[in-house]
Design a protein around this motif. Structure first.
Motif: not given
Length: 125
Positions: A19-27, A33-45
């Motif tokens: 995920e760190d490498l992918v965020c560097t790639y996207l940047e 990058v607005l959010d990482r590992n956002w969780r709710c009762p249904d899962g995680e983004l």
């Protein structure tokens, strides 16, 4: 993530590094990058980013080998539908209901004895 019996802590470390490498790639693409590992009762983004005016919800799949196939192959129809539901939940939670978005999958093959290889599939769901 399970990579053929890999201990959980090691698998988590591989995923975090991916995920760190992918965020560097996207940047590097100019995305924010607005959010990482956002969780709710249904899962995680894994990653929420902005590509110009469009929100992008990125599912990141990191593997150390292709023993179970390419990393991006881990996202099938059911997972894509679940990602769409999670995206709607994120939009609702952030007051952006109705915003334009897409779902991307970024696969990272990161073998212990070689350089990582990234595959980016856009608008998969």
């Amino acid at each position: 993530m399970d990579d053929g019996g890999m201990p959980w802590a090691t698998a988590r470390a591989v995923g975090d590094r991916g995920e760190d490498l992918v965020c560097t790639y996207l940047e590097g693409l100019g995305w924010a990058v607005l959010d990482r590992n956002w969780r709710c009762p249904d899962g995680e983004l894994d990653v929420v980013a902005r590509d110009g005016e469009q929100l992008v919800f990125c599912e990141v799949k990191t593997r150390r080998s292709t023993r179970f196939g390419e990393p991006v192959e881990a996202v099938g129809r059911d997972k894509a539908h679940r990602l769409r539901r999670l995206a709607w939940a994120w939009l609702e939670a952030h007051g952006q209901r109705g915003a334009a978005f897409r779902i991307d999958v970024v696969g990272l093959l990161s073998p212990p004895d070689g350089p990582p290889r990234l595959t980016h599939l856009q608008a998969v769901a």
